[in-house]
Design a protein around this motif. Structure first.
Motif, PDB file in Angstrom:
ATOM      1  N   SER A  13      -2.587   3.566  -3.497  1.00 54.97           N
ATOM      2  CA  SER A  13      -2.858   2.571  -4.073  1.00 54.97           C
ATOM      3  C   SER A  13      -2.514   1.415  -3.723  1.00 54.97           C
ATOM      4  N   LYS A  14      -2.769   0.414  -4.474  1.00 59.87           N
ATOM      5  CA  LYS A  14      -2.616  -1.300  -3.934  1.00 59.87           C
ATOM      6  C   LYS A  14      -1.554  -1.908  -4.383  1.00 59.87           C
ATOM      7  N   GLY A  38       5.849   2.021  -7.740  1.00 59.07           N
ATOM      8  CA  GLY A  38       6.054   0.209  -7.632  1.00 59.07           C
ATOM      9  C   GLY A  38       6.999  -0.184  -7.009  1.00 59.07           C
ATOM     10  N   ASP A  39       6.330  -1.207  -6.631  1.00 57.43           N
ATOM     11  CA  ASP A  39       7.675  -3.103  -6.745  1.00 57.43           C
ATOM     12  C   ASP A  39       8.367  -2.995  -7.821  1.00 57.43           C
ATOM     13  N   LEU A  94       0.663  -1.202   0.129  1.00 56.58           N
ATOM     14  CA  LEU A  94       0.120   0.009  -0.113  1.00 56.58           C
ATOM     15  C   LEU A  94       1.049   1.342   0.236  1.00 56.58           C
ATOM     16  N   ILE A  95       0.793   2.306  -0.853  1.00 53.20           N
ATOM     17  CA  ILE A  95       1.981   2.857  -1.287  1.00 53.20           C
ATOM     18  C   ILE A  95       0.753   4.634  -0.826  1.00 53.20           C
ATOM     19  N   PRO A  96       0.660   5.894  -1.089  1.00 55.71           N
ATOM     20  CA  PRO A  96       0.862   6.384   0.309  1.00 55.71           C
ATOM     21  C   PRO A  96       0.483   7.502  -1.456  1.00 55.71           C
ATOM     22  N   GLN A  97      -0.736   8.451  -1.750  1.00 53.50           N
ATOM     23  CA  GLN A  97      -0.914   8.976  -2.642  1.00 53.50           C
ATOM     24  C   GLN A  97       0.069  10.721  -2.555  1.00 53.50           C
ATOM     25  N   PHE A 131       3.190  -1.221   4.810  1.00 53.94           N
ATOM     26  CA  PHE A 131       3.324  -0.208   4.077  1.00 53.94           C
ATOM     27  C   PHE A 131       4.289   0.685   3.598  1.00 53.94           C
ATOM     28  N   LYS A 132       3.984   1.914   2.241  1.00 52.76           N
ATOM     29  CA  LYS A 132       5.688   1.757   2.241  1.00 52.76           C
ATOM     30  C   LYS A 132       5.236   3.565   2.208  1.00 52.76           C
ATOM     31  N   THR A 133       6.300   4.563   2.600  1.00 52.84           N
ATOM     32  CA  THR A 133       6.169   5.264   2.034  1.00 52.84           C
ATOM     33  C   THR A 133       6.429   6.644   1.404  1.00 52.84           C
TER      34      THR A 133
END
Length: 315
Positions: free
Chosen positions: A29-30, A295-296, A14-17, A91-93
């Motif tokens: 966003s996931k 993204g990863d 889950l990545i903050p927008q 989660f990542k910032t």
């Protein structure tokens, strides 16, 4: 029939927008994540057949990840689902550039139940490479045993084994246990791909050549040391060695997944029969492409995009 096999824990990220503390961020966003899943997706996008060994929870996160795997063309015949454990996520910032903070929610996840029983001769049959990472080995005692089983069985079946230590100290009970376990797992592998900082910690050696020699003396056929923006250094048991320069990118967005992308480049290059120097150069290119995205694995390229980047990018 798969050319490449890997095993590990898939996760939802889950990545903050927007940038800022989690308490103040409201929109995320996931995406799909996990070191080995990143490698599997990257190799598949470059046209290789990949089987992924894992376990998912029978929950909405697991359903999402399974759909991603299928959409990316992975062989999911060795992915099982469980009703008594959940799928991991993290989660990542969002940061202006560089390394984000990460917060994992993976304790007792479905994939932490991976065991030697998940690694069978039938699941390895016909493949050429088995890719392992130190993350899976760190997740649980049974996962470590599964990695050990995979290395032995893969060698018995004629597969070449690549190993990315991918250190996660927080998952180990002690630094000593981490070093001992990962160096034991590395012993006798065909290729090991540590980052320079990882290599220094694991071997106690300060130089790139010293790190390489440490593993060559333990039966590894070739050691490839990732050296961030400098590119990579490799040395083989036959004495071949070289420094391969990295590729320049205008802006570093997020470094998560860069090492996995590097592994994709090396692994697919070797699968295609490229000389080790060219496989490492491809690894450098893949890592450079990956750090341009938040993204990863979303930036992992197809073959045409990779070729174009390698032709046009600056070194």
């Amino acid at each position: 029939m798969a050319e490449i096999i890997t095993m590990g824990e898939p996760m939802v990220v889950l990545i903050p927008q927007e940038e800022g503390p989690f308490a103040e961020v409201g929109l995320f966003s996931k995406g799909a994540a996990g070191a080995e899943l990143n490698v599997a997706i990257g190799a598949s996008r470059l046209g290789h057949s990949v089987r992924y060994i894992s376990r998912l929870g029978r929950d909405f996160l697991g359903e999402y990840l399974l759909e991603v795997m299928k959409r990316e063309g992975l062989d999911v015949s060795a992915v099982s689902t469980e009703t008594d454990r959940l799928t991991g996520f993290y989660f990542k910032t969002k940061v202006p550039s560089g390394d984000p903070q990460v917060f994992y929610m993976r304790k007792n996840s479905a994939a932490s139940g991976l065991s030697p029983a998940d690694v069978t001769p039938e699941r390895l049959q016909g493949a050429r490479f088995f890719h392992l990472t130190g993350i899976t080995a760190a997740v649980s005692a049974s996962c470590l045993q599964a990695c050990r089983r995979a290395k032995v069985l893969a060698r018995e079946q004629g597969l070449q084994v690549t190993f990315d230590p991918n250190l996660r100290p927080a998952l180990w009970r002690s630094e000593e246990e981490m070093i001992s376990s990962l160096n034991g797992l590395a012993e006798g592998c065909d290729y090991i791909l540590p980052g320079v900082a990882e290599g220094r910690l694991l071997t106690g050696c300060d130089t790139l050549e010293g790190i390489a020699d440490f593993y060559l003396e333990r039966g590894v056929k070739a050691v490839i040391v990732k050296n961030r923006s400098e590119g990579a250094y490799y040395k083989t048991a036959a004495g071949e060695c070289s420094r391969i320069p990295g590729f320049h990118v205008k802006r570093i967005v997020d470094t998560v997944g860069a090492g996995d992308a590097f592994s994709v480049g090396v692994l697919t290059g070797l699968t295609e029969g490229l000389p080790l120097s060219e496989a490492v150069r491809r690894g450098n290119a893949m890592g450079a492409i990956m750090i341009t995205s938040a993204g990863d694995n979303d930036a992992l390229p197809g073959r045409e995009e990779l070729i174009r980047f390698m032709e046009e990018a600056e070194v």
